[in-house]
Design a protein around this motif. Sequence first.
Motif, short mmCIF file in Angstrom:
data_model
loop_
_atom_site.label_atom_id
_atom_site.label_comp_id
_atom_site.label_asym_id
_atom_site.label_seq_id
_atom_site.Cartn_x
_atom_site.Cartn_y
_atom_site.Cartn_z
N GLN A 133 0.82 -1.20 0.00
CA GLN A 133 0.00 0.00 0.00
C GLN A 133 0.86 1.27 0.00
OE1 GLN A 133 -2.62 0.40 3.39
NE2 GLN A 133 -4.23 1.26 2.13
N GLY A 134 1.96 1.25 0.77
CA GLY A 134 2.84 2.41 0.80
C GLY A 134 3.46 2.71 -0.55
N PHE A 135 3.82 1.65 -1.29
CA PHE A 135 4.39 1.85 -2.63
C PHE A 135 3.37 2.49 -3.57
CE2 PHE A 135 4.60 0.13 -6.94
CZ PHE A 135 5.82 0.67 -7.36
N TYR A 136 2.13 2.01 -3.52
CA TYR A 136 1.10 2.56 -4.40
C TYR A 136 0.84 4.03 -4.10
CZ TYR A 136 0.06 -2.19 -5.95
OH TYR A 136 0.16 -3.45 -6.48
N ARG A 137 0.81 4.36 -2.81
CA ARG A 137 0.58 5.76 -2.45
C ARG A 137 1.69 6.65 -2.96
NH1 ARG A 137 -1.56 5.35 3.86
NH2 ARG A 137 -3.54 4.29 3.39
N ALA A 138 2.93 6.19 -2.80
CA ALA A 138 4.07 6.98 -3.29
C ALA A 138 4.05 7.09 -4.82
CB ALA A 138 5.37 6.36 -2.81
N ALA A 139 3.69 6.00 -5.49
CA ALA A 139 3.67 6.00 -6.95
C ALA A 139 2.62 6.96 -7.49
CB ALA A 139 3.42 4.59 -7.46
N PHE A 140 1.44 6.98 -6.86
CA PHE A 140 0.38 7.88 -7.33
C PHE A 140 0.67 9.33 -6.97
CE2 PHE A 140 -2.38 3.99 -7.35
CZ PHE A 140 -2.68 4.05 -8.70
N TYR A 141 1.45 9.55 -5.92
CA TYR A 141 1.75 10.92 -5.51
C TYR A 141 2.90 11.52 -6.32
CZ TYR A 141 2.99 14.91 -2.61
OH TYR A 141 3.28 16.18 -2.17
N ALA A 142 3.77 10.66 -6.85
CA ALA A 142 4.98 11.14 -7.54
C ALA A 142 4.70 12.13 -8.67
CB ALA A 142 5.77 9.95 -8.06
N PRO A 143 3.67 11.95 -9.52
CA PRO A 143 3.45 12.92 -10.59
C PRO A 143 3.23 14.34 -10.10
CG PRO A 143 2.24 10.92 -11.04
CD PRO A 143 2.79 10.77 -9.66
N SER A 144 2.70 14.50 -8.88
CA SER A 144 2.50 15.85 -8.36
C SER A 144 3.81 16.54 -8.06
CB SER A 144 1.64 15.81 -7.08
OG SER A 144 0.33 15.40 -7.37
N LEU A 145 4.86 15.76 -7.80
CA LEU A 145 6.17 16.34 -7.50
C LEU A 145 6.90 16.79 -8.77
CD1 LEU A 145 7.42 13.81 -4.80
CD2 LEU A 145 6.36 16.04 -4.43
N VAL A 146 6.71 16.07 -9.87
CA VAL A 146 7.47 16.36 -11.09
C VAL A 146 6.60 16.88 -12.21
CG1 VAL A 146 9.20 14.61 -10.51
CG2 VAL A 146 7.23 13.97 -11.91
N GLY A 147 5.27 16.84 -12.04
CA GLY A 147 4.38 17.19 -13.15
C GLY A 147 4.46 18.63 -13.59
N ALA A 148 4.81 19.53 -12.66
CA ALA A 148 4.85 20.95 -13.02
C ALA A 148 6.18 21.37 -13.62
CB ALA A 148 4.58 21.80 -11.78
N SER A 149 7.12 20.44 -13.77
CA SER A 149 8.43 20.79 -14.29
C SER A 149 8.39 20.94 -15.82
CB SER A 149 9.46 19.72 -13.91
OG SER A 149 9.13 18.49 -14.50
N VAL A 150 9.35 21.68 -16.33
CA VAL A 150 9.43 21.90 -17.77
C VAL A 150 9.75 20.60 -18.49
CG1 VAL A 150 10.71 23.11 -19.57
CG2 VAL A 150 10.09 24.31 -17.46
N SER A 151 10.56 19.75 -17.87
CA SER A 151 10.94 18.49 -18.52
C SER A 151 9.74 17.60 -18.77
CB SER A 151 11.97 17.75 -17.65
OG SER A 151 11.44 17.49 -16.36
N ILE A 152 8.82 17.54 -17.81
CA ILE A 152 7.61 16.73 -17.99
C ILE A 152 6.74 17.33 -19.08
CG2 ILE A 152 5.50 15.94 -16.89
CD1 ILE A 152 7.97 14.41 -16.06
N ALA A 153 6.67 18.65 -19.15
CA ALA A 153 5.89 19.29 -20.21
C ALA A 153 6.47 18.97 -21.58
CB ALA A 153 5.85 20.81 -19.99
N ILE A 154 7.79 18.90 -21.68
CA ILE A 154 8.41 18.53 -22.95
C ILE A 154 8.08 17.09 -23.31
CG2 ILE A 154 10.63 18.17 -24.09
CD1 ILE A 154 11.73 20.51 -22.48
N VAL A 155 8.12 16.20 -22.31
CA VAL A 155 7.74 14.80 -22.55
C VAL A 155 6.29 14.72 -22.98
CG1 VAL A 155 7.42 12.56 -21.45
CG2 VAL A 155 9.48 13.90 -20.97
#
Length: 329
Positions: A133-155
């Motif tokens: 359960q801890g892994f799933y929570r971290a995995a679903f939360y991860a996009p919020s940490l990197v989603g606003a970056s320019v690199s993700i927007a380029i991807v």
Amino acid sequence: MGTAMTDLQAPAPPVREESPGQPRKSGRRPAAARRRARGETLAGYLFMSPWIAGFALLTAGPMLASLYLAFTDYNLFDTPRWVGLNNFTEMFGDARWQKSVEVTTSYVVVGTPLKLAAALGVALLLTKKRRGQGFYRAAFYAPSLVGASVSIAIVWRALFSDDAVVDRTQKIFGVDVGGWIGDPDMVIYALVALTVWQFGAPMVIFLAGLKQVPRELYEAAEVDGAGAWRRFRSITLPMISPVLFFNLLLETIHSFQIFASAYVVTNSKCGPADAGLVYTCYLYEQGWTNLRMGYASAMAWMLLITVGLVTAVLFWSQRRWVHYEEDAR
């Protein structure tokens, strides 16, 4: 007669004797206590001084400057020239400004509910105990940490371009509309998909709210024969309505402020055909490309007023659908 009158008189209150070593109480604090209070106050302001200086120099000062510039014609090089309300009157007659309002409104109205729905749905799944359960929570939360970056927007731009992953996947199912980035009817949905993908932050808040719902309510509802949908509608939603309101308020404000993802995903064009022209993208274009800083300042204050009005409407509406524990007492 005199003796009777003497007997009827009220007895005098006893005189309180103070011990020789006990100081007499006074309404004024001693000088030492006053000096200590002033020292604590000074220390508090000293610790707050970095924040106060940052607020004055980086927030309050620029806001007041932009308020003045909103009523001027300023190109960053010449002295600002006072024009009164001309910037605001021109704004309402600007077709591209109206287009930016339309695109931003569509983004807020479509993206915010979908993001909250995804966050609540995943939060409901993660409330059930399961392995990893801890892994799933971290995995679903991860996009919020990197989603606003320019690199993700380029991807993201690469994924939704012509003949990219999304385009090829559509063709497998017989849908041949090309890449979303180059399609005026689909580019806004590429931006919506990016914001929905970043549902991790509201998901964590929903998880905290769901843990506060008493299990006894669900058990009683099951005994009464209530199904899953009825339990969700009659128990879960009312109990987490304060959390839902908090997420709705924050995500709505964030949606109005979208800039980096739209600017990068559309390859700095906010297009095609202005289909991705969100409000802040047009504001940036006017201020830094066309060097119309006065007009851009007027647009910024109009955005602030709009967000303030929407926030006021949300706070007004919460009386009808948000339920707090104090209301049930």
